[in-house]
Every structure is written in C-alpha cells, then in structure tokens.
Scaffold this motif. Structure first.
Motif, mmCIF file in Angstrom:
data_model
loop_
_atom_site.group_PDB
_atom_site.id
_atom_site.type_symbol
_atom_site.label_atom_id
_atom_site.label_comp_id
_atom_site.label_asym_id
_atom_site.label_seq_id
_atom_site.Cartn_x
_atom_site.Cartn_y
_atom_site.Cartn_z
ATOM 1 N N GLU A 477 39.934 45.858 132.329
ATOM 2 C CA GLU A 477 38.760 46.000 133.317
ATOM 3 C C GLU A 477 37.511 45.950 132.373
ATOM 4 O OE1 GLU A 477 38.955 46.058 136.429
ATOM 5 O OE2 GLU A 477 40.971 46.351 136.487
ATOM 6 N N ARG A 478 36.385 45.596 133.093
ATOM 7 C CA ARG A 478 35.221 45.059 132.154
ATOM 8 C C ARG A 478 34.769 46.511 131.329
ATOM 9 N NH1 ARG A 478 29.964 46.391 133.089
ATOM 10 N NH2 ARG A 478 28.557 44.871 132.098
ATOM 11 N N ALA A 479 34.746 47.584 131.900
ATOM 12 C CA ALA A 479 34.161 48.775 131.018
ATOM 13 C C ALA A 479 34.997 48.973 129.853
ATOM 14 C CB ALA A 479 33.959 50.010 131.832
ATOM 15 N N GLU A 480 36.335 48.927 130.256
ATOM 16 C CA GLU A 480 37.234 49.057 128.842
ATOM 17 C C GLU A 480 37.167 48.328 127.966
ATOM 18 O OE1 GLU A 480 42.143 49.329 128.253
ATOM 19 O OE2 GLU A 480 41.565 49.387 130.282
ATOM 20 N N MET A 481 36.992 46.866 128.262
ATOM 21 C CA MET A 481 36.774 45.966 127.220
ATOM 22 C C MET A 481 35.544 45.894 126.579
ATOM 23 S SD MET A 481 37.627 43.011 125.795
ATOM 24 C CE MET A 481 38.419 41.465 126.568
ATOM 25 N N LEU A 482 34.355 46.350 127.290
ATOM 26 C CA LEU A 482 33.114 46.321 126.714
ATOM 27 C C LEU A 482 33.148 47.449 125.693
ATOM 28 C CD1 LEU A 482 32.357 44.122 128.502
ATOM 29 C CD2 LEU A 482 30.184 44.982 128.998
ATOM 30 N N ARG A 483 33.434 48.742 126.017
ATOM 31 C CA ARG A 483 33.681 49.784 125.045
ATOM 32 C C ARG A 483 34.424 49.494 123.937
ATOM 33 N NH1 ARG A 483 34.504 53.141 129.850
ATOM 34 N NH2 ARG A 483 32.503 53.588 130.707
ATOM 35 N N ALA A 484 35.644 48.862 124.004
ATOM 36 C CA ALA A 484 36.287 48.643 122.888
ATOM 37 C C ALA A 484 35.483 47.528 122.014
ATOM 38 C CB ALA A 484 37.511 47.828 123.340
ATOM 39 N N LEU A 485 34.574 46.780 122.552
ATOM 40 C CA LEU A 485 33.681 46.222 121.516
ATOM 41 C C LEU A 485 32.512 46.792 121.095
ATOM 42 C CD1 LEU A 485 34.074 42.907 124.038
ATOM 43 C CD2 LEU A 485 35.286 43.355 121.644
ATOM 44 N N SER A 486 32.162 47.980 121.505
ATOM 45 C CA SER A 486 31.053 48.773 121.143
ATOM 46 C C SER A 486 29.916 48.162 121.831
ATOM 47 C CB SER A 486 30.773 48.813 119.627
ATOM 48 O OG SER A 486 32.016 49.276 118.921
ATOM 49 N N ASP A 488 27.917 48.448 125.425
ATOM 50 C CA ASP A 488 27.378 49.621 126.669
ATOM 51 C C ASP A 488 27.654 48.711 127.983
ATOM 52 O OD1 ASP A 488 26.630 51.351 128.480
ATOM 53 O OD2 ASP A 488 24.464 51.612 127.612
ATOM 54 N N PRO A 489 28.717 49.180 128.436
ATOM 55 C CA PRO A 489 29.044 48.399 129.828
ATOM 56 C C PRO A 489 27.885 48.795 131.031
ATOM 57 C CG PRO A 489 30.555 50.284 129.542
ATOM 58 C CD PRO A 489 29.841 50.220 128.566
ATOM 59 N N GLU A 490 26.994 49.747 130.828
ATOM 60 C CA GLU A 490 25.799 49.975 131.778
ATOM 61 C C GLU A 490 24.781 49.108 131.681
ATOM 62 O OE1 GLU A 490 26.587 52.168 134.341
ATOM 63 O OE2 GLU A 490 28.295 52.390 133.497
ATOM 64 N N ARG A 491 24.472 48.614 130.441
ATOM 65 C CA ARG A 491 23.349 48.009 129.962
ATOM 66 C C ARG A 491 22.936 46.878 130.925
ATOM 67 N NH1 ARG A 491 21.338 48.434 124.585
ATOM 68 N NH2 ARG A 491 19.939 46.635 125.289
ATOM 69 N N ASP A 492 23.938 46.257 131.457
ATOM 70 C CA ASP A 492 23.721 44.906 132.302
ATOM 71 C C ASP A 492 23.701 45.083 133.887
ATOM 72 O OD1 ASP A 492 22.551 43.053 130.514
ATOM 73 O OD2 ASP A 492 24.673 42.702 129.787
ATOM 74 N N MET A 493 23.983 46.382 134.294
ATOM 75 C CA MET A 493 24.294 46.896 135.542
ATOM 76 C C MET A 493 22.953 46.579 136.302
ATOM 77 S SD MET A 493 27.129 47.556 135.789
ATOM 78 C CE MET A 493 27.630 48.236 137.434
ATOM 79 N N LEU A 494 22.894 45.915 137.630
ATOM 80 C CA LEU A 494 21.980 45.658 138.483
ATOM 81 C C LEU A 494 21.472 46.444 139.254
ATOM 82 C CD1 LEU A 494 23.235 42.075 139.605
ATOM 83 C CD2 LEU A 494 21.604 42.302 137.417
ATOM 84 N N GLY A 495 19.949 46.407 139.499
ATOM 85 C CA GLY A 495 19.629 47.347 140.444
ATOM 86 C C GLY A 495 18.453 47.042 141.291
ATOM 87 N N GLY A 496 17.684 47.479 142.300
ATOM 88 C CA GLY A 496 16.722 47.210 143.070
ATOM 89 C C GLY A 496 16.682 45.974 143.861
ATOM 90 N N SER A 497 16.018 44.823 143.522
ATOM 91 C CA SER A 497 16.011 43.776 144.362
ATOM 92 C C SER A 497 17.332 42.944 143.805
ATOM 93 C CB SER A 497 14.844 42.882 143.947
ATOM 94 O OG SER A 497 14.606 42.493 142.699
ATOM 95 N N GLU A 498 17.897 43.175 142.973
ATOM 96 C CA GLU A 498 19.240 42.250 142.396
ATOM 97 C C GLU A 498 20.054 42.682 143.406
ATOM 98 O OE1 GLU A 498 19.566 39.734 140.271
ATOM 99 O OE2 GLU A 498 17.355 39.828 140.039
#
Ligand SMILES: Cc1cc2nc3c(=O)[nH]c(=O)nc-3n(C[C@H](O)[C@H](O)[C@H](O)COP(=O)(O)OP(=O)(O)OC[C@H]3O[C@@H](n4cnc5c(N)ncnc54)[C@H](O)[C@@H]3O)c2cc1C
Length: 503
Positions: A477-486, A488-498
């Motif tokens: 899954e995405r979070a697992e892959m990104l953590r394995a690559l050091s 942060d899986p949260e950095r690109d999470m969208l909020g607000g109008s997105e």
C-alpha cells in the motif's frame, strides 16, 4: 508532375512520412535540427547521440502491433534490419496469463499481434539508416526550420520553409510542407498567429514518467514470465513496467500521479528508484544484484499532455499545402504507448490523401476526416482513462474520500469483469487486443453482444470463483511503500477545497 514534399523533423513522424511517401515517387526532403548519428553502433547511439529535439529519446519505448504490421507489410527489409540490430518482438503468447498458456493453440491472426520493443535510440537508428537509403529521400541534418513561406491570406497557402541550414538562412520551396517537428514545433502556432483558424484541445495527462536502464549481467537471461510475478502493475499511486530491449538491455519505467509531489521528487534519485524496484516483486527478479546492473541515471519527464489539433474548422480548411502529424498534431499519454503508432498511421493516411486528390483543400478535408474516423476514438478513450486515473489519485490523497457508487461499479466491471474475463478467455483477449493495438475501433469488441455476455458471466460469478484470474498483489500500500523510502506519506494529503474535487 513530380511533387516536392518538405518535412520538418526526422523523428518518428518525419521518418514514417518518408517511408510512406517516397515509394509514391514524390521527392521527400527532411529538415532535422539535430545532428545525424555518428555511428551504426546501438550502444554508441544510446550513450552519445545528441537529440536536443527529442527530450524523451531515452524513455522506454515499444511499438504497438499495428506499427509493426505497417513495417512488415510496407517495408519488410526494415523489420529485418530492426531485428538484426537486436530489436525484440514480443508475441501474442507472451501476453497470455499462465492459465491461458496451458491450453493455447495459435490461430493464424495471432502472429499479427506482436509488438516490437528496444531502446528508442536503437529503433530510431535503424529507422533513420533505412530511410537515408531510400530513393527520393534526402535528410538534411543541422537544419532548423524557422518559419513558413506563405502566400494568399484566406486560407493561408504554405509554399515552403525558411530554415537555417548549416548556419545559413535559406528559403526552401515545396508543393507540400509537413510539420513533423514533435510536441515543441511552433509551426502551427506561427500559422495561427498569422490568422489561421485553429481548433485545439489540451489538458494534462496527470502523470510523470521516470525511466532507468539496466543491462543483464553476463550469463544471465531475462526472468521467465511463467512462475514470476508480473513485470508490470498499477498500485494507484505508482504504475510500473519492464520494457525488454535490445542487446541484453532493459528499462524500468515508474509513473506517478502529478499530485504525488514527494514521491516524484524522490524517484529521480537513483538509489530511491532502485529501492522501489527491490520492493516490488515483479521488478526485483529483473533488477536484483545478481541479475542486472543499472546503466543510466533516472530520466524523468513531466509536462505530459493530451492535445488534439484540427486544421479544418467548421468544415473549412484553414490552410493549404500544409499538413501536420505526430506529436505536433496529436499528443497522448505515453502510458498507452500509442504516440509512434498514431504518427505512423497518420503518415500513411497522408500518403493516401496525396494520392487521392490534387486539390490542396480536398486533401486537407480528406486527411481531417480520416483522423477523426480512425484516431479520434483512441484519443477520446485515452483522455477518458486519464481523467478517471486523476480522480482516483486525488481520492487516494483525500482522507475519507469515497468513490461514488457509479465509479465503484464501473471500476468493478473493469477489474473484476473485463480484466478477469480476458485472463480466462483467450478469444476475448484476442478481440480486445485488436482494439488495443489499433487494428480496429478501441471499443468495437465491447459492442459485440457475445463478448459482453461472456464478460458479464465472469463478473457475476464473483471474486471467489474467479480467484485464479487475479494476478498476485503487485506491491505494498502507499503508506507502507513511502515509509520504506523514508518519505512522509502525509505530506501530500489533500485538504480544504482540494477535497471537494476528489469527491
Ligand atoms: C516519456 C514518453 C514515453 C513514450 N513512450 C512511447 C511508447 O512506448 N510507444 C509509442 O508509440 N510512443 C511513445 N511515446 C510517444 C512518442 O515518443 C511520440 O509520440 C513520438 O516521438 C512522436 O514523434 P514525432 O516525430 O512527432 O516527434 P519526435 O519524435 O519528438 O521528433 C520531432 C523531431 O523534429 C525535430 N524538430 C523539431 N523542430 C524542428 C525544426 N524547427 N526544424 C527541424 N527539426 C525540428 C526534432 O529535433 C525531432 O527530431 C512516448 C512519449 C514520451 C514523452
């Protein structure tokens, strides 16, 4: 009268224009801004051929079966030359699932469904050397077209090109001018600025492309397609694929949605790229230390757009004596591997319309009609798939976003119906491949009641009964892959109008 055809650009579209038109007896002159390749050696071309005009020269390339079929029919000697340089043919059997291979009985049409693949420098080197030897063709290197020579204003009539040839400005006149200058060609814009009516649609394809080349170690051969995890897959946040190439080489391509900023920043680093190939089982069998060595940096490519241009507006030709093809006219997402085939098919349409009429207006109208009939359905299908993929990428990055019922049903129909059915049923796969490879309308096979009935039968059986048709999970899954690559899986999470856009 023997017509003079002046082509701007000796990339794929320009070379196919020469392949199509030279045998008709017309004289073809190709102006190419870049220098000619210095040798006949494929490794030398890969390492040293400077092609400022083709930024994607070292990205993975494959030619679809339609393109191979054109070469085999029109220029069989070229196919021999490609193969003798090490270019590979991957046949229909190699596209079958393991299950299908056990009962596979070849049919006569299957041979036509082979693709060809290699480093693009090798494909282009072979094409160029072959075209250079054709009667009626001259390729002028170090020759940059600067502008068009025109007469009369309504519609504009193009009568030649002004170009810098070996550092000297020259005016070259021609009966027909062909713009094969690729995605950055400015000739159409120049005409539009001079008052030509132009209809253009353009939008992002929503992805970035990253390619790295590898070579098998001495004594190693390519991993078998049987018994190994698939060498390509789609994790939603990352698509991946292996492109077997010539002379022991292969490349790995990774694609990210545009909005995965941290991941895309990371992938250009060769260590991160390689780490991803070690995490994904389908790539690891190709790129592990015993098997292969990397032979290049990571080539990244953005600014990938779909663009469609019409030079006939409201049924009226906007320009006379001028045609455009290849990326200068129609750009598509490289993921589908159709750009070169579209260029080649368009070149043969151009040949037909030049042979079919002498009147320049009638020629452009006929060319426009053929493009709309044969290429436009592919363009629209690909653009629709891009839009769905972008929506899915936004949803992945939006906490709590849930696809609508309609989207979920559609996705299930494709993944659990269409894909599953084609992994069980060889006849269905054959039919779908004819559309995929541009031999017929992309959706024709889906309009046949017997095919729909078969798909619905598999879909309605449910996942349990169809279990054998699902390939193994391609990766984490995405979070697992990104953590394995050091990363942060949260950095690109969208909020607000997105978040609203993702809904
Ligand atoms: C990342 C990526 C991967 C791709 N993978 C595939 C694939 O696997 N299969 C596939 O079919 N397609 C693929 N494509 C698409 C394919 O590469 C293009 O569709 C194809 O190159 C278009 O050919 P072209 O001749 O129009 O442009 P190009 O091949 O870009 O050639 C244009 C030529 O025109 C020359 N030129 C430009 N301006 C001038 C000027 N003013 N004067 C003289 N010369 C000029 C340039 O130097 C160049 O040689 C991919 C594209 C990208 C970006």
């Amino acid at each position: 009268m023997r017509e003079n055809v002046l082509v701007v650009g000796a990339g794929i579209a320009g070379l196919f224009t020469a392949l199509a038109i030279a045998p008709t007896g017309r004289k073809v002159t190709i102006l190419e801004r870049d220098s000619a390749p210095q040798s006949h050696d494929t490794d030398d071309a890969f390492l040293n051929w400077q092609r400022r005009g083709v930024g994607h020269l070292r990205q993975s390339h494959a030619f679809l079966a339609r393109l191979r079929s054109i070469i085999r029919t029109e220029h069989p000697g070229l196919l021999d030359e490609l193969l003798s340089l090490g270019v590979r043919e991957l046949n229909f059997e190699s596209m079958l699932s393991e299950m299908q291979r056990k009962n596979y009985v070849p049919l006569p049409g299957d041979a036509e469904l082979a693709i060809i693949t290699s480093r693009r420098t090798t494909l282009e080197l072979a094409l160029r050397r072959y075209v250079e030897r054709l009667a009626n063709v001259e390729i002028v290197s170090d020759a940059a077209a600067r502008g068009l020579l025109t007469e009369s204003a309504n519609p504009i009539r193009v009568v030649g090109v002004s170009a810098d040839v070996a550092g000297e400005r020259r005016e070259l006149r021609a009966d027909v001018v062909v713009d094969a200058g690729g995605k950055n060609s400015t000739l159409v814009e120049q005409l539009a600025a001079a008052g030509m009516r132009l209809h253009e649609e353009s939008e992002t394809a929503g992805i970035l492309y990253f390619t790295r080349h590898y070579r098998l170690k001495p004594g190693r051969s390519e991993p078998s397609r049987i018994g190994n995890p698939p060498a390509g897959g789609d994790l939603g946040f990352l698509k991946f694929g292996i492109f077997p190439a010539d002379n022991g080489c292969f490349s790995v391509t990774l694609c990210t949605p545009e909005i995965e900023y941290e991941l895309r920043k990371g992938i250009v680093d060769p260590d991160t790229f390689h780490a991803i190939t070690q995490i994904l089982p389908g790539l690891r069998v190709w790129t592990n230390e015993e098997q292969a060595v990397p032979t290049s940096k990571v080539f990244g490519m953005g600014d990938l757009n779909s663009r469609w241009r019409d030079l006939v507006v409201d049924g009226k030709p906007s320009v006379l004596g001028f045609f455009s093809l290849g990326d200068a006219l129609i750009r598509t997402n490289p993921l589908y591997g159709r750009g070169c085939s579209i260029a080649a098919v368009s070149a043969y349409m151009l040949r037909d319309v030049l042979d079919g009429a002498a009147d320049p207006a009638a020629r452009l109208l006929a060319y426009h009609a053929r493009l709309h009939e044969e290429i436009r359905p592919y363009y629209l299908t690909m653009r629709g798939q891009d839009r769905s993929a972008m929506k899915r990428a936004r949803q992945t990055l939006t906490p709590g976003a849930k696809p609508s019922l309609r989207d979920r049903m559609l996705r299930s129909f494709i993944e659990d119906g269409v894909v599953v059915a084609t992994r069980f049923d060889i006849d269905l796969l054959r039919e779908s491949m004819r559309g995929f490879h541009m031999f017929e309308h992309p959706n024709r096979w889906l309009t046949q009641p017997k095919n729909i009935a078969r798909i619905l039968r598999y879909w309605s059986r449910g996942k349990k009964k169809n279990a054998a048709a699902y390939p193994p999970k391609p990766g984490p899954e995405r979070a697992e892959m990104l953590r394995a690559l050091s990363i942060d899986p949260e950095r690109d999470m969208l909020g607000g109008s997105e978040m609203k856009k993702a809904a």
